[in-house]
Design a protein around this motif. Structure first.
Motif, PDB file in Angstrom:
ATOM      1  N   GLU A 116       0.828  -1.202   0.000  1.00 43.34           N
ATOM      2  CA  GLU A 116       0.000   0.000   0.000  1.00 43.34           C
ATOM      3  C   GLU A 116       0.867   1.259   0.000  1.00 43.34           C
ATOM      4  OE1 GLU A 116      -4.045  -1.392   2.385  1.00 43.34           O
ATOM      5  OE2 GLU A 116      -2.216  -0.926   3.526  1.00 43.34           O
ATOM      6  N   ILE A 117       1.929   1.229   0.768  1.00 44.53           N
ATOM      7  CA  ILE A 117       2.818   2.388   0.828  1.00 44.53           C
ATOM      8  C   ILE A 117       3.512   2.597  -0.508  1.00 44.53           C
ATOM      9  CG2 ILE A 117       4.916   3.294   1.895  1.00 44.53           C
ATOM     10  CD1 ILE A 117       3.973   1.964   4.517  1.00 44.53           C
ATOM     11  N   ALA A 118       3.922   1.509  -1.159  1.00 49.14           N
ATOM     12  CA  ALA A 118       4.554   1.612  -2.474  1.00 49.14           C
ATOM     13  C   ALA A 118       3.598   2.235  -3.483  1.00 49.14           C
ATOM     14  CB  ALA A 118       5.002   0.232  -2.947  1.00 49.14           C
ATOM     15  N   GLU A 119       2.323   1.868  -3.413  1.00 51.01           N
ATOM     16  CA  GLU A 119       1.316   2.438  -4.317  1.00 51.01           C
ATOM     17  C   GLU A 119       1.117   3.924  -4.043  1.00 51.01           C
ATOM     18  OE1 GLU A 119      -2.151   0.067  -3.776  1.00 51.01           O
ATOM     19  OE2 GLU A 119      -1.368  -1.645  -4.916  1.00 51.01           O
ATOM     20  N   LEU A 120       1.198   4.309  -2.769  1.00 52.82           N
ATOM     21  CA  LEU A 120       1.059   5.722  -2.412  1.00 52.82           C
ATOM     22  C   LEU A 120       2.226   6.533  -2.975  1.00 52.82           C
ATOM     23  CD1 LEU A 120      -0.539   7.877  -0.804  1.00 52.82           C
ATOM     24  CD2 LEU A 120       0.956   7.352   1.140  1.00 52.82           C
ATOM     25  N   ILE A 121       3.428   6.020  -2.825  1.00 54.49           N
ATOM     26  CA  ILE A 121       4.608   6.698  -3.371  1.00 54.49           C
ATOM     27  C   ILE A 121       4.491   6.824  -4.885  1.00 54.49           C
ATOM     28  CG2 ILE A 121       7.104   6.539  -3.702  1.00 54.49           C
ATOM     29  CD1 ILE A 121       6.307   7.324  -0.863  1.00 54.49           C
ATOM     30  N   GLN A 122       4.007   5.781  -5.522  1.00 49.45           N
ATOM     31  CA  GLN A 122       3.817   5.802  -6.980  1.00 49.45           C
ATOM     32  C   GLN A 122       2.803   6.872  -7.376  1.00 49.45           C
ATOM     33  OE1 GLN A 122       2.542   2.032  -8.583  1.00 49.45           O
ATOM     34  NE2 GLN A 122       2.873   2.657 -10.695  1.00 49.45           N
ATOM     35  N   GLU A 123       1.749   7.012  -6.578  1.00 46.50           N
ATOM     36  CA  GLU A 123       0.750   8.048  -6.845  1.00 46.50           C
ATOM     37  C   GLU A 123       1.377   9.433  -6.785  1.00 46.50           C
ATOM     38  OE1 GLU A 123      -2.361  10.231  -7.718  1.00 46.50           O
ATOM     39  OE2 GLU A 123      -2.473   8.038  -7.777  1.00 46.50           O
ATOM     40  N   VAL A 124       2.207   9.674  -5.787  1.00 47.25           N
ATOM     41  CA  VAL A 124       2.861  10.976  -5.643  1.00 47.25           C
ATOM     42  C   VAL A 124       3.834  11.222  -6.795  1.00 47.25           C
ATOM     43  CG1 VAL A 124       4.403  12.346  -4.201  1.00 47.25           C
ATOM     44  CG2 VAL A 124       2.584  11.013  -3.141  1.00 47.25           C
ATOM     45  N   ARG A 142      -7.350  10.333  -4.964  1.00 49.75           N
ATOM     46  CA  ARG A 142      -6.640   9.050  -4.804  1.00 49.75           C
ATOM     47  C   ARG A 142      -5.647   9.102  -3.651  1.00 49.75           C
ATOM     48  NH1 ARG A 142      -6.377   9.531 -10.505  1.00 49.75           N
ATOM     49  NH2 ARG A 142      -4.213  10.252 -10.328  1.00 49.75           N
ATOM     50  N   PHE A 143      -4.906  10.195  -3.541  1.00 50.99           N
ATOM     51  CA  PHE A 143      -3.879  10.321  -2.505  1.00 50.99           C
ATOM     52  C   PHE A 143      -4.479  10.184  -1.113  1.00 50.99           C
ATOM     53  CE2 PHE A 143      -1.519  13.114   0.440  1.00 50.99           C
ATOM     54  CZ  PHE A 143      -0.272  12.499   0.407  1.00 50.99           C
ATOM     55  N   HIS A 144      -5.491  10.982  -0.825  1.00 52.40           N
ATOM     56  CA  HIS A 144      -6.081  10.953   0.509  1.00 52.40           C
ATOM     57  C   HIS A 144      -6.867   9.669   0.747  1.00 52.40           C
ATOM     58  CE1 HIS A 144      -4.887  14.959   1.819  1.00 52.40           C
ATOM     59  NE2 HIS A 144      -5.101  15.364   0.578  1.00 52.40           N
ATOM     60  N   ARG A 145      -7.520   9.160  -0.294  1.00 46.97           N
ATOM     61  CA  ARG A 145      -8.282   7.912  -0.138  1.00 46.97           C
ATOM     62  C   ARG A 145      -7.356   6.748   0.191  1.00 46.97           C
ATOM     63  NH1 ARG A 145     -11.372   6.815  -5.307  1.00 46.97           N
ATOM     64  NH2 ARG A 145     -12.911   8.276  -4.466  1.00 46.97           N
ATOM     65  N   GLU A 146      -6.222   6.659  -0.491  1.00 45.12           N
ATOM     66  CA  GLU A 146      -5.286   5.567  -0.245  1.00 45.12           C
ATOM     67  C   GLU A 146      -4.737   5.623   1.176  1.00 45.12           C
ATOM     68  OE1 GLU A 146      -2.259   5.417  -3.248  1.00 45.12           O
ATOM     69  OE2 GLU A 146      -3.719   5.318  -4.890  1.00 45.12           O
ATOM     70  N   ALA A 193       3.671  11.309   2.374  1.00 42.76           N
ATOM     71  CA  ALA A 193       3.923   9.946   1.888  1.00 42.76           C
ATOM     72  C   ALA A 193       5.251   9.413   2.412  1.00 42.76           C
ATOM     73  CB  ALA A 193       3.904   9.917   0.357  1.00 42.76           C
ATOM     74  N   ASP A 194       6.261  10.264   2.447  1.00 47.13           N
ATOM     75  CA  ASP A 194       7.579   9.842   2.942  1.00 47.13           C
ATOM     76  C   ASP A 194       7.515   9.506   4.435  1.00 47.13           C
ATOM     77  OD1 ASP A 194       8.704  10.136   0.466  1.00 47.13           O
ATOM     78  OD2 ASP A 194       9.622  12.095   0.880  1.00 47.13           O
ATOM     79  N   ALA A 195       6.763  10.286   5.196  1.00 50.21           N
ATOM     80  CA  ALA A 195       6.639  10.012   6.631  1.00 50.21           C
ATOM     81  C   ALA A 195       5.949   8.671   6.860  1.00 50.21           C
ATOM     82  CB  ALA A 195       5.866  11.142   7.312  1.00 50.21           C
TER      83      ALA A 195
END
Length: 225
Positions: A116-124, A142-146, A193-195
């Motif tokens: 999930e975190i990898a997908e968030l980083i990809q989104e950013v 998408r960012f906030h939903r994820e 996302a990094d945090a």
């Protein structure tokens, strides 16, 4: 209590007690009204009201069914209410969102899976300030939903999402574009996302609080302009 309200309460009691479950078909109107000791007119009005808030699904020529009762259905009305409010009321709504989403983001840093975190980083990584408003809005959703999904609470996720509907997000992003603040906002997304990726719950919570407070500041300035 008004007769229609009484009818609503009695149908709700049937659902809460388990007599009616998600997906079940309600008895015919005449049978149900007689069982509950209410007029067919009051029963009809109650069904209409419960259909509006997505508790019941009236299928013409088939019957009336209890919906899935999933959070995203039951909380849809919140988005409608949010869209109707002015800037002053919106500030209060964003204050509620700030309190809820900051805590959800802290949970995401603790509970989010590596995938999930990898997908968030990809989104950013997939968005920059050169894209159009529609793309920015979709990214923001998408960012906030994820992030909130990582907290593992469907009701919390639906509530937060509806507190900032697509209409509100479009309005905010247009304001940010006009104010030249898009780069800063996207940079804040990256920091959050990094945090989360670092599993730093306290930092993720603080950054999200500041991020949403920034939108509140913009709204406050817009309201006083």
């Amino acid at each position: 209590m008004a007769v229609t309200d009484e009818a609503i309460e009695k149908i709700k009691a049937m659902i809460v007690s388990g007599e009616l479950s998600p997906g079940d078909r309600l008895p015919p109107e005449k049978e149900l009204s007689e069982r509950l000791g209410l007029s067919r007119n009051s029963m009809r009005e109650a069904v209409k009201a419960l259909e509006v808030i997505r508790v019941l699904d009236v299928r013409r020529g088939d019957g009336t069914y209890v919906t899935s009762l999933e959070p995203h259905l039951l909380l849809e009305a919140i988005a409608f209410v949010v869209d109707m409010h002015d800037d002053d009321s919106m500030l209060e709504i964003f204050a509620v969102r700030r309190m809820l989403e900051s805590q959800a983001t802290g949970l995401a840093a603790t509970l989010g899976t590596d995938e999930e975190i990898a997908e968030l980083i990809q989104e950013v990584d997939g968005v920059d300030a050169s894209v159009g408003i529609e793309e920015l809005v979709e990214h923001d959703i998408r960012f906030h939903r994820e992030i909130v999904a990582m907290a593992g609470n469907a009701y919390l996720a639906s509530l937060i999402e509806h507190l900032s509907s697509q209409t509100v997000r479009a309005r905010v992003w247009r304001g940010l574009t006009q104010g030249g603040a898009v780069e800063r906002t996207l940079s804040e997304h990256r920091a959050i996302a990094d945090a989360i990726a670092q599993r730093d719950s306290a930092l993720a919570t603080s950054l999200t609080t500041a991020h949403i407070a920034g939108v509140e500041r913009w709204l406050r300035q817009a309201a006083s302009a």
